[in-house]
Design a protein around this motif. Sequence first.
Motif, PDB file in Angstrom:
ATOM      1  N   VAL A   1      -8.324 -26.084 -19.045  1.00  0.00           N
ATOM      2  CA  VAL A   1      -9.187 -27.021 -18.316  1.00  0.00           C
ATOM      3  C   VAL A   1     -10.241 -27.591 -19.259  1.00  0.00           C
ATOM      4  O   VAL A   1     -10.910 -26.843 -19.970  1.00  0.00           O
TER       5      VAL A   1
ATOM      6  N   GLU B   1     -13.727 -29.639 -19.669  1.00  0.00           N
ATOM      7  CA  GLU B   1     -14.948 -29.974 -18.927  1.00  0.00           C
ATOM      8  C   GLU B   1     -15.949 -30.603 -19.873  1.00  0.00           C
ATOM      9  O   GLU B   1     -15.788 -30.520 -21.087  1.00  0.00           O
TER      10      GLU B   1
ATOM     11  N   THR C   1     -11.252 -24.724 -22.103  1.00  0.00           N
ATOM     12  CA  THR C   1     -11.131 -23.281 -21.852  1.00  0.00           C
ATOM     13  C   THR C   1      -9.881 -22.760 -22.542  1.00  0.00           C
ATOM     14  O   THR C   1      -9.017 -23.540 -22.936  1.00  0.00           O
TER      15      THR C   1
ATOM     16  N   GLU D   1      -6.947 -19.766 -10.940  1.00  0.00           N
ATOM     17  CA  GLU D   1      -8.264 -19.853 -11.569  1.00  0.00           C
ATOM     18  C   GLU D   1      -8.476 -21.248 -12.172  1.00  0.00           C
ATOM     19  O   GLU D   1      -9.515 -21.884 -11.982  1.00  0.00           O
ATOM     20  N   GLY D   2      -7.455 -21.732 -12.877  1.00  0.00           N
ATOM     21  CA  GLY D   2      -7.564 -23.014 -13.561  1.00  0.00           C
ATOM     22  C   GLY D   2      -7.723 -24.169 -12.582  1.00  0.00           C
ATOM     23  O   GLY D   2      -8.594 -25.023 -12.744  1.00  0.00           O
TER      24      GLY D   2
ATOM     25  N   ASN E   1      -8.705 -24.026  -9.470  1.00  0.00           N
ATOM     26  CA  ASN E   1      -9.984 -23.906  -8.765  1.00  0.00           C
ATOM     27  C   ASN E   1     -11.116 -24.478  -9.594  1.00  0.00           C
ATOM     28  O   ASN E   1     -11.963 -25.206  -9.105  1.00  0.00           O
ATOM     29  N   ARG E   2     -11.107 -24.123 -10.851  1.00  0.00           N
ATOM     30  CA  ARG E   2     -12.165 -24.575 -11.728  1.00  0.00           C
ATOM     31  C   ARG E   2     -12.113 -26.095 -11.887  1.00  0.00           C
ATOM     32  O   ARG E   2     -13.127 -26.780 -11.799  1.00  0.00           O
ATOM     33  N   PHE E   3     -10.911 -26.583 -12.073  1.00  0.00           N
ATOM     34  CA  PHE E   3     -10.729 -28.015 -12.279  1.00  0.00           C
ATOM     35  C   PHE E   3     -11.065 -28.806 -11.008  1.00  0.00           C
ATOM     36  O   PHE E   3     -11.819 -29.772 -11.026  1.00  0.00           O
TER      37      PHE E   3
ATOM     38  N   ALA F   1     -12.804 -27.932  -8.395  1.00  0.00           N
ATOM     39  CA  ALA F   1     -14.201 -27.827  -7.983  1.00  0.00           C
ATOM     40  C   ALA F   1     -15.008 -28.938  -8.655  1.00  0.00           C
ATOM     41  O   ALA F   1     -15.879 -29.542  -8.044  1.00  0.00           O
ATOM     42  N   SER F   2     -14.679 -29.225  -9.915  1.00  0.00           N
ATOM     43  CA  SER F   2     -15.412 -30.279 -10.618  1.00  0.00           C
ATOM     44  C   SER F   2     -15.030 -31.663 -10.087  1.00  0.00           C
ATOM     45  O   SER F   2     -15.791 -32.611 -10.178  1.00  0.00           O
TER      46      SER F   2
ATOM     47  N   TYR G   1     -10.204 -24.116  -3.900  1.00  0.00           N
ATOM     48  CA  TYR G   1      -9.869 -25.533  -3.956  1.00  0.00           C
ATOM     49  C   TYR G   1      -8.368 -25.742  -4.068  1.00  0.00           C
ATOM     50  O   TYR G   1      -7.829 -26.752  -3.698  1.00  0.00           O
TER      51      TYR G   1
END
Length: 538
Positions: free
Chosen positions: A474, A476, A486, A493-494, A496-498, A500-501, A534
């Motif tokens: 990901v 950012e 990352t 996990e990936g 969700n992180r992506f 969310a942004s 997400y």
Amino acid sequence: GCGICVHKCPFNAITIVNLPEQLSEDCVHRYGVNGFVLYRLPVIKEGMVVGILGPNGIGKTTAVKILAGQLLPNLCGDNDSWDNVIKAFRGNELQNYFEKLKNKEIKPVVKPQYVDLIPKVVKGKVRDLLKRADERGLFDKVVKELELEGILDREIRQLSGGELQRVAIAAAVLRDAHFYFFDEPSSYLDIRQRLKAARLIRKLAAEGKSVLAVEHDLAVLDYLSDIIHVVYGKPGAYGIFSMPKGTRVGINIFLDGYLPDENVRFRPYEIRFTKLSERKSQTGEVLVEYPSLVKDYGSFRLEVEGGELYKGEVVGIVGPNGIGKTTFVKMLAGVEEPTEGKVEWELKVSYKPQYIKADYEGTVFELLSKIDASKLMSSFYKTELLNPLGIPELYDRSVNELSGGELQRVAVTACLLRDADLYLLDEPSAYLDVEQRLAVSRAIRHLMEKNEKTALVVEHDVLMIDYISDRLIVFEGEPGKFGKATKPMGMREGMNRFLASVGITFRRDPDTGRPRANKEGSVKDREQKERGEYYYAD
Ligand code: ADP
Ligand code: ADP
Ligand code: MG
């Protein structure tokens, strides 16, 4: 767990088993004697976004041009008047529409497919263009929504593809009309920009306007549309618009490859997505450990966290435009030197750049034969790569005469034919239609799995990412200023992180397993955001 299920093989682009009866009555337009033929048109509905889904060369843009009044359909004869068109559509929902179009009571607004051509016809600054278009007094709102503040004083000719696309969408949305046509609005855009544009287009419909959109990113089409038409047939020869379907059902029908109420099979296999719980975990051998890297261009700085890559896996690379994805891939490919850290490995790397050039004198066959003539003859490569991507049909063509989509398929094929340990593919879906995207995804997956090789794929199409990736890197940061990558992480996990942004949640379709964007503020959207899920939990 290969990402998709194939029920029938071998396959061959699109095969129509049986055509609907009495089709000739529905003939709308024919380009010349032996030219392409279009059957039927999509409906236009007030307050709705009507999505159009189908391969390249099947008549989507032709239909848009007819409905926008730019092309008088010849009704597959020598028709030369709109009156005859109105007669031909008597009793059809479009009769009234064509009457208004003829009487100039309506003014259709079109966002054209090829935004790269805009600088040839429009000169001047972005601000002036958008001010001229602003018939609804929404300039500030639309500029903010599409994040155009930073480029208002740029000249049109200086804009990148993604910037042109957003300016073109803004110019269309700003116009005051009843009918809006968006031909492939997501090309060149990253996921956030795609969904923001989709949101803006949906707003038009919410205000009671009629909107028609052609789109190849299935997640975007799904998010955008209220109903959809599947267009099927033989690209370059003829195309048929299906009856309108609900968006979910229509896209599922497309993935199934079968239109039940018209009894037409247009693909010999169906496409299914793998649930998170069924994905393979990292048990393979480590291919390589790459170090932390920094690239500093002065105005832009990229920091990459080091990580491990496994044999047999596909790692998706996601993040906004201008965040350093291409720079990262170039460092791994050895075409760009890191400012800090070193890529020192004995690996053989095969690289498909984001921007491909047709600077080869010769045919497709000659180009690919030079890479590996024996693989062109192997039944494995024919089945897994060459036939699904429609490459044999291109063998005799000159490389420098290929269209964008044809060149992309040849470039992806060239990359995957090379003997390598690590395959780097930067935006392989650009210029491809949905069918080709699915074929490319499937080919990448199968080749990595079966040959125990590793691929890194930069991609904006969420369905493709979901379909091919075992893990994700990901990106950012702040586009154009700094980027951080990352190390490869698990899909949940990936994503969700992506996401969310990006601020968008996805769920899974129960029938096909495909990811679907939740409408903003819906019950599911709020629930998932609250739980921090997400990415469609399953
Ligand atoms: P799509 O938008 O689905 O990619 P188009 O409507 O642009 O498809 O084109 C459908 C077919 O019609 C293609 O085979 C294309 O080559 C052909 N075609 C498009 N415009 C013309 C034209 N002006 N004259 C002759 N053939 C055309
Ligand atoms: P992405 O692939 O995520 O869209 P890129 O890696 O292409 O991003 O670009 C990241 C940033 O680095 C952009 O702001 C771009 O303008 C800048 N950049 C890329 N290549 C160079 C270069 N050779 N010299 C200076 N800046 C560059
Ligand atoms: Mg890039």
